[in-house]
Motif scaffolding. Structure first.
Motif, PDB file in Angstrom:
ATOM      1  N   ASP A 143     -14.608 -66.408  53.945  1.00 38.10           N
ATOM      2  CA  ASP A 143     -14.971 -65.194  53.207  1.00 38.10           C
ATOM      3  C   ASP A 143     -15.652 -65.504  51.868  1.00 38.10           C
ATOM      4  O   ASP A 143     -15.685 -64.661  50.962  1.00 38.10           O
ATOM      5  CB  ASP A 143     -13.727 -64.324  52.977  1.00 38.10           C
ATOM      6  CG  ASP A 143     -12.663 -65.036  52.150  1.00 38.10           C
ATOM      7  OD1 ASP A 143     -12.866 -66.226  51.822  1.00 38.10           O
ATOM      8  OD2 ASP A 143     -11.632 -64.418  51.847  1.00 38.10           O
ATOM      9  N   GLU A 144     -16.209 -66.739  51.743  1.00 36.55           N
ATOM     10  CA  GLU A 144     -16.939 -67.129  50.538  1.00 36.55           C
ATOM     11  C   GLU A 144     -16.034 -67.228  49.304  1.00 36.55           C
ATOM     12  O   GLU A 144     -16.477 -67.024  48.182  1.00 36.55           O
ATOM     13  CB  GLU A 144     -18.106 -66.170  50.250  1.00 36.55           C
ATOM     14  CG  GLU A 144     -19.318 -66.393  51.118  1.00 36.55           C
ATOM     15  CD  GLU A 144     -19.988 -67.736  50.857  1.00 36.55           C
ATOM     16  OE1 GLU A 144     -20.422 -67.980  49.723  1.00 36.55           O
ATOM     17  OE2 GLU A 144     -20.066 -68.544  51.793  1.00 36.55           O
ATOM     18  N   THR A 145     -14.761 -67.533  49.538  1.00 35.29           N
ATOM     19  CA  THR A 145     -13.860 -67.839  48.435  1.00 35.29           C
ATOM     20  C   THR A 145     -13.491 -69.321  48.511  1.00 35.29           C
ATOM     21  O   THR A 145     -13.731 -69.993  49.515  1.00 35.29           O
ATOM     22  CB  THR A 145     -12.576 -66.990  48.485  1.00 35.29           C
ATOM     23  OG1 THR A 145     -11.883 -67.260  49.724  1.00 35.29           O
ATOM     24  CG2 THR A 145     -12.911 -65.504  48.395  1.00 35.29           C
ATOM     25  N   VAL A 146     -12.894 -69.808  47.429  1.00 36.06           N
ATOM     26  CA  VAL A 146     -12.496 -71.217  47.362  1.00 36.06           C
ATOM     27  C   VAL A 146     -10.997 -71.272  47.113  1.00 36.06           C
ATOM     28  O   VAL A 146     -10.480 -70.646  46.181  1.00 36.06           O
ATOM     29  CB  VAL A 146     -13.243 -71.949  46.231  1.00 36.06           C
ATOM     30  CG1 VAL A 146     -12.768 -73.394  46.124  1.00 36.06           C
ATOM     31  CG2 VAL A 146     -14.754 -71.905  46.474  1.00 36.06           C
ATOM     32  N   ARG A 147     -10.309 -72.032  47.970  1.00 36.49           N
ATOM     33  CA  ARG A 147      -8.868 -72.207  47.817  1.00 36.49           C
ATOM     34  C   ARG A 147      -8.587 -73.527  47.120  1.00 36.49           C
ATOM     35  O   ARG A 147      -9.099 -74.578  47.523  1.00 36.49           O
ATOM     36  CB  ARG A 147      -8.178 -72.167  49.176  1.00 36.49           C
ATOM     37  CG  ARG A 147      -6.646 -72.293  49.088  1.00 36.49           C
ATOM     38  CD  ARG A 147      -5.978 -71.836  50.356  1.00 36.49           C
ATOM     39  NE  ARG A 147      -6.421 -72.596  51.516  1.00 36.49           N
ATOM     40  CZ  ARG A 147      -6.342 -72.146  52.761  1.00 36.49           C
ATOM     41  NH1 ARG A 147      -5.854 -70.931  53.013  1.00 36.49           N
ATOM     42  NH2 ARG A 147      -6.752 -72.907  53.778  1.00 36.49           N
ATOM     43  N   LEU A 148      -7.773 -73.486  46.071  1.00 33.34           N
ATOM     44  CA  LEU A 148      -7.401 -74.668  45.297  1.00 33.34           C
ATOM     45  C   LEU A 148      -5.910 -74.914  45.470  1.00 33.34           C
ATOM     46  O   LEU A 148      -5.087 -74.063  45.115  1.00 33.34           O
ATOM     47  CB  LEU A 148      -7.740 -74.465  43.820  1.00 33.34           C
ATOM     48  CG  LEU A 148      -9.193 -74.103  43.510  1.00 33.34           C
ATOM     49  CD1 LEU A 148      -9.358 -73.779  42.034  1.00 33.34           C
ATOM     50  CD2 LEU A 148     -10.123 -75.236  43.904  1.00 33.34           C
ATOM     51  N   THR A 149      -5.577 -76.086  46.016  1.00 34.35           N
ATOM     52  CA  THR A 149      -4.181 -76.402  46.295  1.00 34.35           C
ATOM     53  C   THR A 149      -3.765 -77.628  45.495  1.00 34.35           C
ATOM     54  O   THR A 149      -4.278 -78.732  45.723  1.00 34.35           O
ATOM     55  CB  THR A 149      -3.965 -76.680  47.790  1.00 34.35           C
ATOM     56  OG1 THR A 149      -4.439 -75.577  48.558  1.00 34.35           O
ATOM     57  CG2 THR A 149      -2.494 -76.921  48.082  1.00 34.35           C
ATOM     58  N   PRO A 150      -2.840 -77.475  44.545  1.00 32.82           N
ATOM     59  CA  PRO A 150      -2.362 -78.648  43.796  1.00 32.82           C
ATOM     60  C   PRO A 150      -1.432 -79.495  44.657  1.00 32.82           C
ATOM     61  O   PRO A 150      -0.698 -78.973  45.511  1.00 32.82           O
ATOM     62  CB  PRO A 150      -1.619 -78.031  42.616  1.00 32.82           C
ATOM     63  CG  PRO A 150      -1.149 -76.705  43.136  1.00 32.82           C
ATOM     64  CD  PRO A 150      -2.183 -76.227  44.107  1.00 32.82           C
ATOM     65  N   LEU A 151      -1.473 -80.796  44.467  1.00 32.13           N
ATOM     66  CA  LEU A 151      -0.565 -81.695  45.169  1.00 32.13           C
ATOM     67  C   LEU A 151       0.075 -82.624  44.148  1.00 32.13           C
ATOM     68  O   LEU A 151      -0.616 -83.256  43.352  1.00 32.13           O
ATOM     69  CB  LEU A 151      -1.304 -82.524  46.229  1.00 32.13           C
ATOM     70  CG  LEU A 151      -1.859 -81.745  47.418  1.00 32.13           C
ATOM     71  CD1 LEU A 151      -3.357 -81.555  47.251  1.00 32.13           C
ATOM     72  CD2 LEU A 151      -1.572 -82.472  48.727  1.00 32.13           C
ATOM     73  N   ALA A 152       1.380 -82.699  44.175  1.00 38.56           N
ATOM     74  CA  ALA A 152       2.121 -83.566  43.259  1.00 38.56           C
ATOM     75  C   ALA A 152       3.209 -84.281  44.049  1.00 38.56           C
ATOM     76  O   ALA A 152       3.578 -83.862  45.158  1.00 38.56           O
ATOM     77  CB  ALA A 152       2.717 -82.756  42.117  1.00 38.56           C
ATOM     78  N   ARG A 153       3.743 -85.342  43.490  1.00 37.47           N
ATOM     79  CA  ARG A 153       4.772 -86.111  44.180  1.00 37.47           C
ATOM     80  C   ARG A 153       6.156 -85.575  43.863  1.00 37.47           C
ATOM     81  O   ARG A 153       6.456 -85.236  42.709  1.00 37.47           O
ATOM     82  CB  ARG A 153       4.675 -87.586  43.795  1.00 37.47           C
ATOM     83  CG  ARG A 153       3.349 -88.207  44.222  1.00 37.47           C
ATOM     84  CD  ARG A 153       3.337 -89.714  44.041  1.00 37.47           C
ATOM     85  NE  ARG A 153       2.047 -90.250  44.430  1.00 37.47           N
ATOM     86  CZ  ARG A 153       1.674 -90.521  45.679  1.00 37.47           C
ATOM     87  NH1 ARG A 153       2.539 -90.300  46.664  1.00 37.47           N
ATOM     88  NH2 ARG A 153       0.483 -90.999  45.943  1.00 37.47           N
ATOM     89  N   ASP A 154       6.989 -85.520  44.895  1.00 37.31           N
ATOM     90  CA  ASP A 154       8.370 -85.097  44.689  1.00 37.31           C
ATOM     91  C   ASP A 154       9.182 -86.303  44.220  1.00 37.31           C
ATOM     92  O   ASP A 154       8.652 -87.377  43.952  1.00 37.31           O
ATOM     93  CB  ASP A 154       8.940 -84.471  45.955  1.00 37.31           C
ATOM     94  CG  ASP A 154       8.992 -85.447  47.132  1.00 37.31           C
ATOM     95  OD1 ASP A 154       8.824 -86.669  46.906  1.00 37.31           O
ATOM     96  OD2 ASP A 154       9.183 -84.998  48.272  1.00 37.31           O
ATOM     97  N   ASP A 155      10.491 -86.133  44.145  1.00 35.95           N
ATOM     98  CA  ASP A 155      11.353 -87.208  43.641  1.00 35.95           C
ATOM     99  C   ASP A 155      11.297 -88.460  44.510  1.00 35.95           C
ATOM    100  O   ASP A 155      11.559 -89.567  44.036  1.00 35.95           O
ATOM    101  CB  ASP A 155      12.802 -86.707  43.552  1.00 35.95           C
ATOM    102  CG  ASP A 155      12.969 -85.626  42.501  1.00 35.95           C
ATOM    103  OD1 ASP A 155      12.082 -85.543  41.625  1.00 35.95           O
ATOM    104  OD2 ASP A 155      13.951 -84.853  42.570  1.00 35.95           O
ATOM    105  N   GLY A 156      10.939 -88.275  45.784  1.00 39.39           N
ATOM    106  CA  GLY A 156      10.848 -89.417  46.681  1.00 39.39           C
ATOM    107  C   GLY A 156       9.471 -90.052  46.718  1.00 39.39           C
ATOM    108  O   GLY A 156       9.231 -90.971  47.501  1.00 39.39           O
ATOM    109  N   GLY A 157       8.565 -89.561  45.871  1.00 37.48           N
ATOM    110  CA  GLY A 157       7.225 -90.118  45.820  1.00 37.48           C
ATOM    111  C   GLY A 157       6.296 -89.584  46.892  1.00 37.48           C
ATOM    112  O   GLY A 157       5.197 -90.108  47.075  1.00 37.48           O
ATOM    113  N   ILE A 158       6.722 -88.527  47.601  1.00 38.26           N
ATOM    114  CA  ILE A 158       5.902 -87.953  48.666  1.00 38.26           C
ATOM    115  C   ILE A 158       5.014 -86.866  48.082  1.00 38.26           C
ATOM    116  O   ILE A 158       5.472 -86.024  47.292  1.00 38.26           O
ATOM    117  CB  ILE A 158       6.788 -87.354  49.774  1.00 38.26           C
ATOM    118  CG1 ILE A 158       7.767 -88.415  50.309  1.00 38.26           C
ATOM    119  CG2 ILE A 158       5.928 -86.803  50.901  1.00 38.26           C
ATOM    120  CD1 ILE A 158       7.084 -89.622  50.923  1.00 38.26           C
TER     121      ILE A 158
END
Length: 540
Positions: free
Chosen positions: A10-25
């Protein structure tokens, strides 16, 4: 922190943050969606958060941001990284290794014409989040994680640099280009006609061959005319024509040289590729199996000397041109950890080889090293190989082992982990032989692959270090020094003249940093020759 970028239908842009949890995942956070027209402003705001943008293809995303005045510090180019990880011997056992070909194995996205009335941005490749997590899984499980991380970072940074260089463009004088063409070819002719100097050479050829209607651009017709004149030619290639003495040969070679210039960089090229005083080629990072760059248009990596005088700095600006001296032999020295060759390379490497007693002249040293890296078995290169082997056993043994691996159908890898294609599967376009029928030819490919591929990695690190230094010192404004050209072992920076000396020092420092990143404290120098000029032709 990583931020995944995905364009939706639909001509939009999705931005998804990714960070590590306590286990480094790595764990995806809550995504946000912005309109495509607001994407550049969003990236501008988030650049201060030290994010690394993750997208399917830099060529698909970055030009839009650059048009909006947004420069990105770091990214992950999923398409480029996928190609490395899918083939790398460092990822054996991972799900991505030797996976079936898919959408991330496709070519670089074509440039979008942003001057069109309606610009439709293409959707992202399928499921970039799953692809990114798959890549991270392979890297983090690899026993060579550190080297792979450096390679992927350098490859993605290279994609940013390619887009930035295209955006800024190479400063180009249309007037000077026209003057050079007139000097070489004669005045610009009408469409479909030959320039006067080409016609003059053609008249000489026709007269010498007694062929008044000869079309020299037809190889079949030309070969027949040469054979009728008593020349037993098997082709019309330059190297074969030079074997014969005949009044037609000199003007024919002259004609062919002019024809190449007219076709590759003549007035048609000038009209197409130089706009607003800038040449903006379409760079293709990792176009070759070794990781070397190519172009999909404009021929930037094959600019002939005849037109380099058209590359002219803007008023009050200058060009800092840097060439990594004898890069591939020095890369071989570092890879093999050959102490004798390292000593020879303390200064001019070829002079050092002469001083070692291996060969008699600098010219012989150069031929011998080319023979070692490309597998010469005859001619001067083959003749000198035994002497080079005695003087530098570790270096020669290194490339010989790479060749034997290829001959056996095996895979070799660069220092950081880019692996060669497996014979019979992903044969690269640059392989012009039937490798299934000629193991020795594949051995010559793998012999050079380890050297040329590692040299490409060094060059990426060099450019990355230089880009970082320029941005830290001068920023990204219109008056800041910036990279405008790259050719395997050479870079050109366009800079205000007042900064030229400092930029030259940064270029040399970046070369030293690249050597340290790849080879640590190995006693191998990577000197660069730096020239500050107003025209590219002055640096040669």
């Amino acid at each position: 922190m990583f931020t995944l970028v995905e364009r939706l239908p639909d001509e939009t842009v999705r931005l998804t943050p990714l960070a590590r949890d306590d286990g480094g995942i790595l764990v995806p956070g809550d995504p946000t969606t912005v309109a495509s027209r607001a994407f550049a402003d969003t990236v501008r705001q988030r650049e201060s958060e030290a994010t690394r943008w993750v997208w399917d293809d830099t060529a698909r995303w970055y030009p839009q941001l650059l048009d909006e005045g947004v420069l990105v510090e770091r990214c992950v180019d999923l398409r480029l990284c996928h190609a490395i990880l899918r083939a790398s011997s460092s990822t054996v056992g991972s799900r991505i290794h030797e996976a079936p070909r898919g959408p991330y194995d496709g070519p670089q996205a074509a440039p979008v014409d942003r001057t069109a009335l309606f610009v439709v941005e293409p959707e992202s490749l399928p499921d970039p989040l799953a692809e990114f997590l798959l890549q991270r899984e392979a890297v983090e499980a690899s026993p060579h994680r550190g080297a792979l991380e450096l390679l992927l970072t350098a490859e993605s940074t290279g994609a940013l640099i390619a887009a930035e260089m295209r955006h800024r463009g190479i400063p180009w004088s249309v007037t000077r280009h026209d003057e050079l063409l007139v000097e070489a070819l004669g005045p610009r002719p009408a469409t479909g006609e030959r320039p006067t100097l080409m016609n003059g050479a053609l008249s000489e050829v026709r007269a010498a061959l007694n062929a008044p209607e000869l079309n020299p651009d037809s190889p079949t017709e030309l070969m027949r005319a040469l054979q009728r004149a008593g020349l037993p030619v098997a082709s019309t290639r330059q190297w074969e024509l030079k074997r014969y003495e005949h009044p037609a040969i000199e003007p024919l070679l002259r004609y062919k040289k002019m024809a190449r210039l007219l076709a590759a960089n003549g007035w048609g090229w000038l009209d197409t590729w130089v706009v607003g005083g800038r040449f903006r080629p379409d760079y293709v990072p990792a176009a070759a199996a070794t990781g070397r760059w190519g172009t999909s248009g404009g021929g930037a990596l094959q600019l002939p000397k005849a037109i380099r005088g058209a590359v002219v700095a803007d008023p009050d600006w200058t060009l800092v041109v840097a060439d990594a001296s004898q890069l591939e032999p020095r890369i071989l020295t570092a890879l093999a950890r050959d102490p004798a060759m390292a000593r020879a390379g303390a200064g001019d490497l070829y002079e050092g080889i002469v001083a070692s007693g291996a060969v008699a002249t600098r010219a012989e040293a150069k031929v011998a090293m080319l023979g070692a890296m490309y597998g010469a078995t005859s001619g001067d290169g083959g003749r000198l190989m035994p002497r080079l082997t005695r003087a530098f056993p570790r270096a020669i043994a290194f490339v010989e082992e790479a060749a034997r691996t290829g001959e056996r159908g095996g895979v070799v890898s660069t220092l950081l982990g880019r692996s060669s294609p497996r014979p019979g599967t992903d044969v690269p376009p640059e392989m012009a032989v039937s490798v299934g029928a000629d193991g020795r030819a594949w051995g010559r490919f793998t012999r050079n692959f380890v050297v040329q591929g590692t040299a490409a990695e060094w060059a990426l690190c060099w450019m990355g270090a230089l880009r970082r230094a320029l941005l830290a010192r001068y920023g990204s404004g219109l008056s800041a020094p910036h990279l405008v050209f790259f050719l395997h072992d050479e870079v050109v920076v366009h800079t205000p003249a007042a900064h030229a000396a400092e930029v030259a020092a940064l270029v040399s420092d970046a070369a030293t940093e690249a050597g340290r990143l790849l080879f640590g404290d190995a006693p191998v120098r990577f000197p660069v020759t730096v020239a500050t000029v107003t025209s590219y032709s002055e640096a040669k």
